[in-house]
Design a protein around this motif. Structure first.
Motif, PDB file in Angstrom:
ATOM      1  N   ILE A 172       3.289  33.956  30.581  1.00  0.00           N
ATOM      2  CA  ILE A 172       3.911  32.747  31.134  1.00  0.00           C
ATOM      3  C   ILE A 172       5.228  33.155  31.788  1.00  0.00           C
ATOM      4  O   ILE A 172       6.318  32.999  31.219  1.00  0.00           O
ATOM      5  N   PHE A 173       5.107  33.682  32.998  1.00  0.00           N
ATOM      6  CA  PHE A 173       6.270  34.131  33.759  1.00  0.00           C
ATOM      7  C   PHE A 173       6.428  33.261  35.007  1.00  0.00           C
ATOM      8  O   PHE A 173       5.439  32.885  35.646  1.00  0.00           O
ATOM      9  N   LEU A 174       7.673  33.002  35.369  1.00  0.00           N
ATOM     10  CA  LEU A 174       7.944  32.259  36.598  1.00  0.00           C
ATOM     11  C   LEU A 174       7.438  33.022  37.813  1.00  0.00           C
ATOM     12  O   LEU A 174       7.053  32.411  38.821  1.00  0.00           O
ATOM     13  N   ASP A 175       7.424  34.348  37.719  1.00  0.00           N
ATOM     14  CA  ASP A 175       6.992  35.168  38.847  1.00  0.00           C
ATOM     15  C   ASP A 175       5.557  34.843  39.261  1.00  0.00           C
ATOM     16  O   ASP A 175       5.230  34.861  40.454  1.00  0.00           O
ATOM     17  N   ASN A 176       4.686  34.576  38.294  1.00  0.00           N
ATOM     18  CA  ASN A 176       3.294  34.267  38.623  1.00  0.00           C
ATOM     19  C   ASN A 176       3.189  32.967  39.417  1.00  0.00           C
ATOM     20  O   ASN A 176       2.402  32.866  40.368  1.00  0.00           O
ATOM     21  N   LEU A 177       3.978  31.972  39.042  1.00  0.00           N
ATOM     22  CA  LEU A 177       4.002  30.721  39.799  1.00  0.00           C
ATOM     23  C   LEU A 177       4.582  30.944  41.196  1.00  0.00           C
ATOM     24  O   LEU A 177       4.063  30.431  42.192  1.00  0.00           O
TER      25      LEU A 177
END
Length: 552
Positions: A172-177
């Motif tokens: 759950i990383f912001l980078d993936n979004l």
């Protein structure tokens, strides 16, 4: 589907001198058909998507080890859902809040159905939605950038099935979004229809990516290159100006938010956006990435541990495409992704920059595309040498034989390496110590509501669901030293704590946190789960006498 600008033919112009069709800046004579109108594309993309979701989803809650960042973003999403503000503690301007607002939307229905399931392990499943969308966008973007069907599929495989991708895209990383929104922007910028609203939409998607994770700002020049090359020359300036304006106006909403709250500049009694920016710009570096023994070297080696093919092959593919830009149609078409890889690689090579483990996530789709594009360029160059108009039958057989030999050779190199990494991801349970520690604190502590415990954020929501008071009973360990709203409730410092859960993250960072360090030193372990450096110790504070020994 045909280009929106067809060739103009007049009776007065001889056929051999008719104006050439507008090939666009990518150098192609006709844009590829839409994904939804091509059964072959749909079938290939669908099969690959199922394979990616199965591999990434299998054992997703148990591997990799839960990280403090994951817990932080999910706890912030929980705070948004619960109406507690933008964060579970005092919000400061570290990252823009749009990222975990999106996570809150993704986890809203599961948390309503089963509130106790709002934990890091179970909510990792929501990342499959993001990963699936991103994988499809990689395929669509590859086709819009003139990659043949097999090469676009290969790019999708590189992006979704590389062990490095499997591990990092689960978290759950912001980078993936942010990567998903960046791919939306590139896909709209490369639209074969070249409608103005596509370019405006690309600007909006780019702003959304930056407000999700501000580091995506550095690759906007590559997006502009893609937009410039794929826009029509008659409306190019207007389209690019509109996209930049849309991106800028939306991007400025974040500093405007801080200004309206009176938190743009430093002042007494409040956090500020300026302090957040200053922190990001002055945080200690992790050393040169090629300097053995530096933190950056360790991060780089952790990437290569899972996969050498995608990062190294993708970087080589980007250099190849940039070097052959003048005479290669594929290189010109993939100029945007290749430039993205070059920008991110240059930043990673800063002599004393800060390199987090999730940094490579931003590059994954572009590494995949340029590696696939580089493969297509090499294959095309090799196969061209087999052309022989007088012996077509032998030529066709030889070309297919060569293609099969190359494919088998590449597979023999890649598959064993990917198999080892993927097998670890789908079989190893790295989070059993966390689960056991959470269960112990839920069942062995007599009165959770009146107990104060320091934990990392990976376990914070577990204990909230177990009855500990959020923010005051279960305390994210950083806040015991860094948040005045929490420290004022601890006049006795470490003596006001009952337990500290000494996870690897807590033990590592306690060195710079006086209250946490003292709590560990004045405590003794009452339960230990796991072994070695990955163990988790539940330590009870000893306010009298001498503690049994600090965590080492």
């Amino acid at each position: 589907m045909t280009s929106t600008l067809s060739a103009v033919t007049t009776p007065q112009v001889p056929a051999q001198r008719q104006p050439a069709p507008d090939t666009g800046s990518a150098g192609r004579t006709a844009p590829p058909s839409r994904l939804r109108s091509s059964r072959t594309d749909l079938l290939l993309c669908g099969v690959l998507l199922v394979a990616i979701l199965v591999v990434q989803g299998w054992n997703i809650a148990d591997y990799p080890t839960l990280s403090d960042d994951e817990g932080t973003y999910l706890a912030q999403a929980w705070a948004v859902q619960e109406g507690r503000g933008l964060a579970h503690y005092t919000y400061w301007y570290d990252h823009p809040p749009l990222g975990w607002i999106q996570i809150a939307l993704l986890t809203w229905i599961p948390s309503m159905i089963s509130p106790e399931s709002m934990t890091v392990g179970s909510m990792r499943a929501t990342m499959l939605v993001i990963s699936g969308i991103s994988a499809v966008l990689v395929y669509v973007l590859g086709r819009r950038l003139s990659l043949p069907r097999w090469a676009a599929g290969l790019g999708m495989v590189f992006f979704g099935l590389s062990p490095l991708s499997v591990v990092l895209q689960r978290e759950i990383f912001l980078d993936n979004l942010a990567v998903m929104w960046t791919l939306v922007a590139f896909t709209l910028a490369a639209s074969p229809s070249r409608h103005l609203w596509h370019h405006f939409g690309a600007g909006i998607a780019a702003a959304t990516a930056v407000l999700t994770k501000e580091t995506m700002l550095v690759i906007l020049p590559a997006l502009l290159v893609t937009m410039w090359r794929h826009s029509h020359k008659d409306t190019r300036k207007f389209a690019v100006t509109g996209a930049i304006t849309a991106c800028t106006l939306i991007g400025f909403s974040y500093p405007l938010f801080a200004l309206l709250k009176g938190e743009l500049l430093p002042g007494g009694g409040h956090v500020s956006l300026w302090d957040g920016v200053k922190y990001q710009m002055t945080r200690p570096g992790s050393g040169f990435i090629l300097d053995q023994g530096s933190g950056s070297w360790g991060v780089f080696q952790s990437w290569l541990y899972y996969d050498r093919v995608l990062p190294l092959g993708g970087l080589a593919g980007a250099l190849l495409l940039l070097a052959t830009w003048r005479w290669s149609v594929t290189a010109r078409a993939l100029a945007g992704p290749a430039l993205t890889v070059a920008i991110l690689a240059a930043l990673a090579l800063r002599p004393n920059g800060y390199l987090p483990a999730m940094y490579v996530i931003q590059a994954l789709p572009f590494l995949a595309l340029v590696l696939a594009g580089g493969t297509a360029s090499v294959a095309h160059a090799v196969l061209r040498r087999w052309r022989d108009p007088d012996e077509r039958r032998w030529q066709t057989g030889g070309r297919y034989t060569l293609a099969v030999v190359l494919a088998i050779s590449a597979g023999a190199y890649v598959v064993p390496r990917w198999y080892d990494g993927a097998r670890t991801a789908v079989t190893v349970d790295a989070n059993a110590p966390y689960q056991a520690a959470s269960k112990w604190l839920s069942t062995e502590v007599a009165d959770p509501e009146d107990t104060r415990v320091l934990v990392d954020d990976a376990m914070w929501l577990d204990l909230v669901h177990a009855g500990y008071r959020p923010g005051l009973g279960v305390i994210w360990f950083y806040k015991a030293d860094l948040d005045p709203a929490v420290t004022k409730t601890m006049p006795g410092g470490w003596r006001d704590i009952d337990y500290v859960v000494a996870s690897p993250t807590v033990r590592r960072d306690a060195v710079d946190l006086p209250n946490v360090k003292a709590a560990i030193q004045h405590s003794k372990p009452v339960a230990v789960f796991g072994t070695g450096e990955d163990r988790i110790e539940i330590r009870q504070i000893q306010t009298t006498g001498t503690a049994a020994g600090g965590a080492r």
